[in-house]
Design an enzyme around this catalytic site. Structure first.
Site, short mmCIF file in Angstrom:
data_model
loop_
_atom_site.label_atom_id
_atom_site.label_comp_id
_atom_site.label_asym_id
_atom_site.label_seq_id
_atom_site.Cartn_x
_atom_site.Cartn_y
_atom_site.Cartn_z
N ARG A 2 23.11 19.68 -13.00
CA ARG A 2 24.20 18.68 -12.83
C ARG A 2 23.69 17.40 -12.52
O ARG A 2 23.10 17.32 -11.45
CB ARG A 2 25.06 19.41 -11.96
CG ARG A 2 26.25 18.62 -11.67
CD ARG A 2 27.15 19.28 -10.46
NE ARG A 2 27.83 20.54 -11.01
CZ ARG A 2 28.60 21.22 -10.07
NH1 ARG A 2 28.56 20.98 -8.69
NH2 ARG A 2 29.11 22.20 -10.62
N ARG A 40 30.20 22.44 3.84
CA ARG A 40 30.40 22.91 2.37
C ARG A 40 30.46 21.62 1.46
O ARG A 40 30.17 20.70 1.91
CB ARG A 40 32.13 23.37 2.52
CG ARG A 40 32.51 24.31 1.62
CD ARG A 40 31.84 25.79 1.76
NE ARG A 40 32.38 26.75 0.91
CZ ARG A 40 32.20 27.09 -0.28
NH1 ARG A 40 31.62 26.26 -0.99
NH2 ARG A 40 32.95 28.16 -0.85
N LYS A 41 30.93 21.89 0.46
CA LYS A 41 31.04 20.81 -0.68
C LYS A 41 31.73 19.69 -0.30
O LYS A 41 32.85 20.04 0.40
CB LYS A 41 31.30 21.44 -1.96
CG LYS A 41 32.90 21.75 -2.20
CD LYS A 41 33.05 22.36 -3.86
CE LYS A 41 33.27 21.54 -4.48
NZ LYS A 41 33.87 22.01 -5.84
N GLY A 77 38.26 29.72 -15.42
CA GLY A 77 37.77 30.85 -15.45
C GLY A 77 38.08 31.90 -14.17
O GLY A 77 37.90 33.07 -14.21
N CYS A 89 37.74 25.04 -10.77
CA CYS A 89 37.13 23.89 -11.30
C CYS A 89 37.72 23.36 -12.75
O CYS A 89 37.61 22.08 -12.57
CB CYS A 89 35.77 24.39 -12.05
SG CYS A 89 34.72 25.50 -10.81
N GLY A 90 38.64 23.99 -13.52
CA GLY A 90 39.31 23.45 -14.30
C GLY A 90 40.77 22.84 -14.06
O GLY A 90 41.40 22.34 -14.89
FE1 SRM Z 1 33.30 23.90 -9.44
C1 SRM Z 1 31.64 26.51 -8.01
C2 SRM Z 1 31.52 24.35 -12.21
C3 SRM Z 1 34.59 20.92 -10.71
C4 SRM Z 1 35.82 24.01 -7.20
N1 SRM Z 1 31.70 25.24 -10.03
C5 SRM Z 1 31.34 26.12 -9.44
C6 SRM Z 1 29.88 26.60 -9.90
C7 SRM Z 1 28.70 25.73 -9.31
C8 SRM Z 1 29.65 27.98 -9.73
C9 SRM Z 1 28.32 28.60 -9.99
O1 SRM Z 1 27.39 28.58 -9.62
O2 SRM Z 1 28.48 29.06 -11.39
C10 SRM Z 1 30.34 26.23 -11.29
C11 SRM Z 1 28.85 26.08 -12.37
C12 SRM Z 1 29.36 26.90 -13.64
C13 SRM Z 1 28.39 26.24 -14.65
O3 SRM Z 1 27.41 26.50 -15.16
O4 SRM Z 1 28.79 24.96 -15.14
C14 SRM Z 1 31.23 25.35 -11.25
N2 SRM Z 1 32.84 22.80 -11.07
C15 SRM Z 1 32.44 23.04 -12.06
C16 SRM Z 1 32.56 22.12 -13.47
C17 SRM Z 1 31.36 21.99 -14.32
C18 SRM Z 1 33.78 22.52 -14.30
C19 SRM Z 1 33.94 21.88 -15.36
O5 SRM Z 1 33.82 22.66 -16.64
O6 SRM Z 1 33.98 20.69 -15.49
C20 SRM Z 1 32.78 20.87 -12.50
C21 SRM Z 1 31.65 19.96 -12.17
C22 SRM Z 1 32.09 18.91 -11.27
C23 SRM Z 1 30.89 18.07 -11.05
O7 SRM Z 1 30.40 17.30 -11.81
O8 SRM Z 1 30.59 17.94 -9.84
C24 SRM Z 1 33.77 21.62 -11.37
N3 SRM Z 1 34.77 22.67 -8.93
C25 SRM Z 1 35.52 21.71 -9.81
C26 SRM Z 1 36.66 21.09 -8.92
C27 SRM Z 1 37.38 19.92 -9.49
C28 SRM Z 1 37.35 18.70 -9.12
O9 SRM Z 1 36.47 18.48 -8.22
O10 SRM Z 1 37.94 17.97 -9.09
C29 SRM Z 1 36.91 22.32 -8.29
C30 SRM Z 1 38.28 22.18 -7.36
C31 SRM Z 1 38.35 21.07 -6.46
C32 SRM Z 1 37.49 21.34 -5.04
O11 SRM Z 1 36.35 21.69 -4.91
O12 SRM Z 1 38.31 21.29 -3.92
C33 SRM Z 1 35.84 23.03 -7.97
N4 SRM Z 1 33.67 25.18 -7.83
C34 SRM Z 1 34.64 24.93 -7.00
C35 SRM Z 1 34.65 26.02 -6.15
C36 SRM Z 1 35.61 26.15 -5.05
C37 SRM Z 1 35.19 25.44 -3.65
C38 SRM Z 1 35.84 26.07 -2.58
O13 SRM Z 1 35.95 25.25 -1.41
O14 SRM Z 1 35.85 27.26 -2.19
C39 SRM Z 1 33.39 26.66 -6.40
C40 SRM Z 1 33.01 27.96 -5.36
C41 SRM Z 1 32.19 27.24 -4.37
O15 SRM Z 1 31.70 26.30 -3.97
O16 SRM Z 1 31.59 28.28 -3.76
C42 SRM Z 1 32.81 26.22 -7.39
FE1 SF4 Z 2 35.12 29.87 -11.87
FE2 SF4 Z 2 34.47 27.36 -11.60
FE3 SF4 Z 2 33.06 29.21 -13.09
FE4 SF4 Z 2 35.22 28.45 -14.02
S1 SF4 Z 2 33.43 27.17 -13.54
S2 SF4 Z 2 34.62 30.20 -13.77
S3 SF4 Z 2 36.53 27.78 -12.12
S4 SF4 Z 2 33.50 29.20 -10.92
#
Ligand code: SRM
Ligand code: SF4
Length: 517
Positions: A68, A182-183, A436, A441-442
Site C-alpha cells: 500500500r 489504532r489507525k 466485503g 472499507c468500501g
Molecule cells: Fe480498510 C482493514 C482494505 C479503506 C476500515 N482494509 C483493511 C485491510 C488492511 C484488512 C486486511 O489486512 O486484509 C484491507 C486490505 C485488503 C487488501 O488486500 O486490499 C483493507 N481499506 C482497504 C482498501 C484497500 C479498500 C479499497 O478497496 O479501497 C482501502 C485502503 C485505503 C488506503 O489507501 O489506505 C481501505 N478501510 C478503509 C476505509 C475507508 C476510508 O478510509 O475512507 C475504512 C473505513 C473508515 C475508517 O477507517 O474509519 C476502512 N479497514 C477498515 C477497518 C476497520 C477499522 C476499525 O476501526 O475497526 C479494518 C480492520 C482493522 O483495521 O482492524 C480495515
Molecule cells: Fe472487509 Fe475491508 Fe477486506 Fe473489504 S477490504 S473485505 S471491507 S476488511
C-alpha cells in the site's frame, strides 16, 4: 504489582507486538528478509510489522504480498506510475493494482525477495509506502481537483503533502507516530463539495471563513468499524492554513499519549473523545499545540453536491482541461498503468490524480490536445461517459485478496451492474458501494445503496449474502446511511436492487421504455 506491571500484563496482542519491537524497525531488516524468504521470517514481522513499510502479508495468497503506497492528495507522476507498473508487471498474472477509497494505490503479487529492489526503485522517483498500515495514519486525502478548479477556495495539495511529511519524516519513517492506539484518517477539503468525505475521518478540515479570513473548521472522531460507525463531530475550532500541520501533530500526540489501548474494538479517536469529553479533548489539543484554539466559524463553505469528476472539465488555467476516467472498481493492470503514464505525458503535464471513488484524473490538457486524447483506445475501457451505475460503482478488495471478506466483491459488483444496466434505464448516476465485511472499507454508509458482505442460510446451505444500506448523503449536509435490509443471498440480489432502483432512483425497465417510445 506496580501500575506499569499491571498494564504490561493486560496488553493485547497488538500492543504487545508494538512494545516488543517498533514496527518501523523492519525497515533495516529488508535485505535479511529478502535473503531468507517469507516462510523463514519471524511470524510477527511477516504478518504485522511489515505493514509499517506498507507491505501486507495476504493469507489468501501466501508469499504474494500487497503493498500500500502513500500518495498525498491522490497525486502521482507518470514516472511514479511507470515504476509501480513495472513492479506489478514483473509478477505476471499475479500482479495488478487497485485504486483505493483513500485516493491511493495498492500493488498485488509482491514477493519479499524483491523488496530491497522495489524500495530502491521507489527512492529516485520519490515514492513511499511507509506507515500506511496497522496503527499508523493512512493516506492523507485532499480535493482531487485541487489547483485546477476555478471555484475552489483553497488548494489542498501542499498541506496534504506537508501533513504526510510531518507524519512520515518525508517518507523516511517517523518513530514519533509509529505507535498510535489504532489507525487514523486525516482529510482536508478546499472546495465546496466535501469531496473527501470529511464526516468519515478521525480528523478533517473543511473550508470556513472567519471575519473574512480563510481557514478551516475542524471535525474529529469520524470512523467506521465492525462494531460502531460514527460521523465526525465539530471540535468547535477554526484554524488558519498555517496551523493545520500543527493541529494534526497536536491531535495525533493527544491520541498517541492518551488514546485507549486495552480493547482494539474501542481504540479509535472517538472512543477517547467519549471517555474524556469533547471540551477536555479540545483542551488537551491546545496544551500540545501551545496555544488556544479559536472557536469554529459559524458556518462552513460546504454548499455543493459532491462531484465525481468523471468527464471533461475546464480548468481555472486558461486553455487547459482535466478529464476524469472511470476505472471500473479501481482495478489496473501493468499495461493500463503504462498507458495512463504515457497519456499523462503526451497530452498533459505528466501528472495523474486519483479520486476517492477509485477513478483517475489526467489534468493540464491543452484545448488543442483534447480531441486526440479523447480518441485514445484506453478510453473505451476507462470511459469519460460511463453508464449511470458503472459511474457510481465503488468496491473494496473483497475475498479475492482479503481474508476478512465474507464475500467476493469486485467481480460480483461489476457483473451485477452490467446485468442491471441491461435491464434498466437510468437518467442519473446512482452510487452503489460494495464492502466485503463490516469493516466498511468500501464505505457502504456513504452510498445511495450500500452492500455489506455477510453469510446467509438458504435451503440449509450457507451462502454469500449482503446487508443493504441506504440513505447515505455526500457533499453538503452529508450524513451516513443505515442498514435497511439484512441478509439477502447474493444470488437473489439482482431483483432486489432492480426494485430499489425503480422505486427510489427513477429507473425504468428497458422494455417499458421501448413500449412507451
Ligand atoms: Fe480498510 C482493514 C482494505 C479503506 C476500515 N482494509 C483493511 C485491510 C488492511 C484488512 C486486511 O489486512 O486484509 C484491507 C486490505 C485488503 C487488501 O488486500 O486490499 C483493507 N481499506 C482497504 C482498501 C484497500 C479498500 C479499497 O478497496 O479501497 C482501502 C485502503 C485505503 C488506503 O489507501 O489506505 C481501505 N478501510 C478503509 C476505509 C475507508 C476510508 O478510509 O475512507 C475504512 C473505513 C473508515 C475508517 O477507517 O474509519 C476502512 N479497514 C477498515 C477497518 C476497520 C477499522 C476499525 O476501526 O475497526 C479494518 C480492520 C482493522 O483495521 O482492524 C480495515
Ligand atoms: Fe472487509 Fe475491508 Fe477486506 Fe473489504 S477490504 S473485505 S471491507 S476488511
Amino acid at each position: 504489582m506496580t501500575d506499569i506491571e499491571t498494564t504490561k500484563t493486560t496488553l493485547n496482542k497488538f500492543e504487545k507486538l508494538k512494545a516488543e519491537k517498533d514496527g518501523l524497525a523492519v525497515k533495516a531488516e529488508l535485505d535479511q528478509f529478502a535473503s531468507i524468504g517469507w516462510e523463514a521470517m519471524d511470524e510477527t514481522d511477516r504478518e504485522h510489522r511489515l505493514k509499517w513499510m506498507g507491505v501486507f502479508f495476504r493469507p489468501v495468497t501466501p508469499g504474494k504480498f500487497m503493498m500500500r503506497m502513500r500518495l498525498a492528495n491522490g497525486i502521482i507522476t507518470s514516472a511514479q506510475m511507470r515504476v509501480l507498473g513495472e513492479v506489478v508487471q514483473s509478477y505476471g498474472d499475479d500482479g495488478n493494482a487497485d485504486i483505493t477509497t483513500r485516493q491511493n494505490i495498492q500493488l498485488r503479487g509482491v514477493r519479499v525477495e524483491d523488496l530491497p529492489d522495489i524500495f530502491n526503485k521507489f527512492q529516485p522517483v520519490g515514492l513511499t509506502s511507509v506507515q500506511s498500515g496497522m496503527d499508523n495514519v493512512r493516506n492523507i486525502t485532499g480535493d482531487p481537483a485541487a489547483g485546477l478548479d476555478a471555484d475552489e477556495l483553497f488548494d489542498t495539495r501542499e498541506l496534504a503533502q506537508q501533513i504526510q511529511d510531518m507524519i512520515t519524516n518525508r517518507g523516511e519513517g517517523n518513530p514519533e507516530f509509529t505507535n498510535l492506539p489504532r489507525k487514523f484518517n486525516i482529510a482536508i477539503s478546499g472546495g465546496r463539495d466535501n469531496s473527501i468525505h470529511a464526516e468519515i475521518n478521525d480528523l478533517a478540515f473543511i473550508p470556513a471563513y472567519k471575519n473574512d479570513t480563510f481557514g478551516f473548521n475542524v471535525l474529529v472522531g469520524g470512523f467506521f468499524s465492525a462494531k460502531r460507525c460514527d460521523a465526525a463531530i465539530p471540535l468547535n475550532a477554526w484554524v488558519s492554513p498555517e496551523d493545520v500541520v500543527g493541529v494534526c501533530r497536536a491531535v495525533l500526540e493527544v491520541f498517541r499519549d492518551q488514546g485507549p489501548r486495552a480493547n482494539r474494538q474501542k481504540s479509535r479517536l472517538m472512543w477517547l473523545i467519549d471517555e474524556i469529553g469533547l471540551d477536555q479533548f479540545r483542551l488537551e489539543v491546545e496544551n500540545k499545540l501551545g496555544k488556544t484554539l479559536q472557536s469554529a466559524a459559524e458556518k462552513d463553505e460546504i454548499d455543493w453536491e459532491k462531484r465525481d469528476h468523471i468527464g471533461v472539465y475546464r480548468q481555472k488555467q486558461q486553455g487547459l482541461n482535466y478529464i476524469g476516467l472511470n476505472i471500473p472498481v479501481g482495478r489496473l493492470y501493468a499495461q493500463d498503468m503504462f498507458e495512463l503514464a504515457r497519456m499523462a505525458e503526451v497530452y498533459g503535464s505528466g501528472e495523474i490524480r486519483l479520486t476517492l471513488e477509485q477513478n483517475v484524473i489526467i489534468p493540464n490538457i491543452p484545448d488543442s490536445r483534447l480531441e486526440a486524447l479523447l480518441a485514445e483506445p484506453l478510453l473505451e475501457r476507462f470511459s469519460i461517459n460511463p453508464d449511470s451505475l458503472t459511474r457510481g460503482l465503488v468496491s473494496c478488495t473483497g475475498a479475492q485478496f482479503c481474508n476478512f471478506a465474507l464475500i467476493e466483491t469486485k467481480n460480483r459488483a461489476l457483473a451485477m451492474i452490467k446485468a442491471l444496466e441491461a435491464e434498466l434505464q437510468l437518467t442519473h448516476p446512482v452510487r452503489i458501494h460494495w464492502t466485503g465485511c463490516p469493516n466498511s472499507c468500501g464505505q457502504p454508509q456513504v452510498a445511495d445503496i450500500g452492500l455489506m458482505g455477510t453469510k446467509v442460510r438458504k435451503n440449509g446451505k450457507t451462502l454469500e449474502g449482503a446487508d443493504i444500506y441506504m440513505g447515505g448523503k455526500v457533499g453538503k449536509d452529508a450524513h451516513l446511511g443505515s442498514c435497511v435490509t439484512k441478509g439477502i443471498p447474493c444470488e437473489d440480489l439482482q431483483p432486489v436492487l432492480r426494485d430499489l432502483l425503480i422505486e427510489y432512483f427513477g429507473a425504468k425497465p428497458k422494455q417499458e421504455v421501448l413500449v412507451s417510445i
